[in-house]
Write an enzyme that holds these catalytic residues in place. Structure first.
Site, mmCIF file in Angstrom:
data_model
loop_
_atom_site.group_PDB
_atom_site.id
_atom_site.type_symbol
_atom_site.label_atom_id
_atom_site.label_comp_id
_atom_site.label_asym_id
_atom_site.label_seq_id
_atom_site.Cartn_x
_atom_site.Cartn_y
_atom_site.Cartn_z
ATOM 1 N N CYS A 1 -14.730 -4.886 0.486
ATOM 2 C CA CYS A 1 -13.872 -4.836 1.665
ATOM 3 C C CYS A 1 -14.315 -5.838 2.699
ATOM 4 C CB CYS A 1 -13.873 -3.443 2.266
ATOM 5 S SG CYS A 1 -13.131 -2.237 1.173
ATOM 6 N N ALA B 1 5.842 -8.449 1.467
ATOM 7 C CA ALA B 1 6.369 -9.748 1.908
ATOM 8 C C ALA B 1 5.277 -10.728 2.317
ATOM 9 C CB ALA B 1 7.328 -9.532 3.078
ATOM 10 N N HIS B 2 4.164 -10.204 2.835
ATOM 11 C CA HIS B 2 3.228 -11.124 3.498
ATOM 12 C C HIS B 2 2.355 -11.928 2.542
ATOM 13 C CE1 HIS B 2 -0.807 -9.026 3.581
ATOM 14 N NE2 HIS B 2 -0.041 -7.982 3.284
ATOM 15 N N THR C 1 13.281 4.941 10.952
ATOM 16 C CA THR C 1 14.186 3.820 11.196
ATOM 17 C C THR C 1 13.680 2.574 10.483
ATOM 18 O OG1 THR C 1 14.784 4.761 13.313
ATOM 19 C CG2 THR C 1 15.236 2.412 13.011
ATOM 20 N N THR D 1 0.841 -1.205 0.000
ATOM 21 C CA THR D 1 0.000 0.000 0.000
ATOM 22 C C THR D 1 0.870 1.246 0.000
ATOM 23 O OG1 THR D 1 -1.792 -1.128 1.164
ATOM 24 C CG2 THR D 1 -1.733 1.277 1.338
ATOM 25 N N GLN E 1 0.973 -9.326 -5.591
ATOM 26 C CA GLN E 1 0.644 -10.746 -5.708
ATOM 27 C C GLN E 1 1.669 -11.510 -6.557
ATOM 28 O OE1 GLN E 1 -1.601 -12.313 -4.056
ATOM 29 N NE2 GLN E 1 -2.959 -10.680 -3.355
#
Ligand SMILES: *Cc1c(COP(=O)(O)O)cnc(C)c1O
Length: 408
Positions: free
Chosen positions: A327, A202-203, A239, A74, A181
């Site tokens: 959603c 990554a997820h 960071t 996002t 994706q």
């Protein structure tokens, strides 16, 4: 997860792999320094970020300086599109985007449309593909950027980046793709693909949540969204999330090393599920068949019944899927992707996405199909929409539909 649970919602998120978790662990508990610190702990953390950047860059055949870590796909989408818009040269205020985007792209475009940019929302065909000729026709002298989702998160359509990017290149238009994706499942080589900006996370590939990356081709001007320190080459202050970045690189590495084997396996699951689900009466597949479909996606419309009801019933049986609404269960808007490919609202609402990972099994596919058959039968027995019943309950359909919604 117990072994009765069937998780077929891998396009929403995936289970983390043990080696990914193991790679991350030291950066929570031992090597917890701030990469900006000048002592050894800082240097260790900085090395981990540098190595991860090199890994991701290598997998894309990019240079490490072209990779910016972020907090999600996002964020990468926002950075890419707002960032390019911030730096727009004079007279370039036209943007093009497909109608099958994730909201992290669509809503950015909608906001820019309110802020003085002109946005063209491109149609797709029945399978969800953008036609390069349509893109060519939509491009104007003032067009700045075209954005399209690479592997579609709802119906699995894999766009032809080479053809679409070629059209952009020919007209000097920047090209962004949302690869949340597809990264790790579809080979992406920036030496060969005419793409300028690529969003990843990554997820969706067995890595941690809350980390992503943006590939920015050398020379492409992208303004930054936030002000702060000089991290990420002055492009993303704050960071760095060191453990998550390490996890992302590890997950990407594992995915791409095993890409062909894992894809072949998931295609087996996918095609078996599609074949068996379509044996249920009054069903159809959404999205394309064959090699231009994400290996881990099946999206099926079950006529006369609602996706939310299916989802709840499957959930009670331990089968986890997604429905065709935009959603959460609160919003009743049909998915923009399903309406863009021409589904009627009730068809979109009756659509279910089954999405796989390499951790699923053929046995799970068979069990999920059995559950789905039972649920479809049960719900259709109650549905006022099934045509054979229309004579009995004429006119009652819509009321029934709404009432049941509230009860859920
Ligand atoms: C999941 C997803 C996103 C959002 O990614 P996050 O990292 O969860 O913010 C964006 N685009 C597509 C196509 C996705 O599937």
């Amino acid at each position: 997860m117990d072994n009765k649970t069937i998780y077929f919602d891998n396009m929403d998120s995936t289970q983390m792999l043990e080696p990914v978790f193991d790679a991350m662990k030291p950066y929570f508990m031992e090597k917890f320094g701030n990469p900006a610190s000048l002592h050894q702990f800082g240097l260790d953390a900085e090395d981990a970020v540098t190595e991860s950047r090199e890994k991701i860059a290598g997998l894309l055949r990019a240079n490490p300086e072209e990779i910016v870590f972020s907090g999600s796909a996002t964020e990468s989408n926002n950075s890419a599109i707002f960032g390019v818009a911030h730096e727009a040269p004079k007279g370039k205020h036209h943007l093009i985007v497909s109608k099958v985007e994730h909201h992290a792209v669509l809503n950015v475009m909608k906001l820019l449309a309110k802020k003085g940019f002109e946005v063209t929302f491109l149609n797709v065909n029945r399978e969800g593909f953008v036609d390069p000729d349509d893109l060519k026709k939509a491009i104007r002298p003032d067009t700045l950027l075209f954005s399209v989702v690479h592997g579609n998160h709802v119906i699995g359509t894999v766009q032809d980046l080479k053809a679409l990017g070629g059209v952009c290149r020919d007209s000097g238009v920047l090209f962004h793709t949302d690869a949340a994706q597809s990264f790790g499942k579809t080979p992406i080589n920036v030496q060969e693909l005419p793409v300028d900006l690529i969003s990843m996370n990554a997820h969706k590939m067995h890595g941690p949540k809350g980390v992503g990356a943006l590939y920015i081709r050398k020379g492409v001007k992208v303004g930054r969204l936030m002000e702060g320190g000089p991290q990420e080459n002055n492009r993303r202050p704050g960071t760095e999330n060191v453990p998550a970045i390490v996890g992302m690189a590890k997950a990407a590495e594992i995915s791409i090393e095993n890409l062909e084997k894992d894809n072949a396996y998931m295609i087996k699951l996918r095609d078996r599920l599609i074949g068996k689900m379509l044996e249920i009466p009054d069903t159809h597949l959404n999205g394309p068949r064959g090699e231009n479909r994400m290996p881990n996606n099946a999206n099926i419309t079950f006529l006369y019944i609602e996706g939310e009801a299916i989802l709840m019933h499957l959930s009670m049986r331990g089968v986890y899927v997604s429905s065709g609404s935009a959603c959460s269960s609160i919003a009743l808007m049909p998915s923009n992707v399903l309406t863009a490919i021409g589904l009627k609202h009730e068809e979109a609402h009756g659509s279910i996405r089954f999405s796989f990972s390499k951790l699923n099994t053929l046995d799970e596919v068979d069990r999920a199909v059995d559950h789905m058959k039972a649920v479809a039968e049960q719900l259709r027995a109650m549905s006022a929409f099934v045509p054979s019943k229309h004579s009995e309950i004429t006119g009652a359909g819509q009321t029934f539909y709404k009432k049941k919604k509230n009860e859920l």
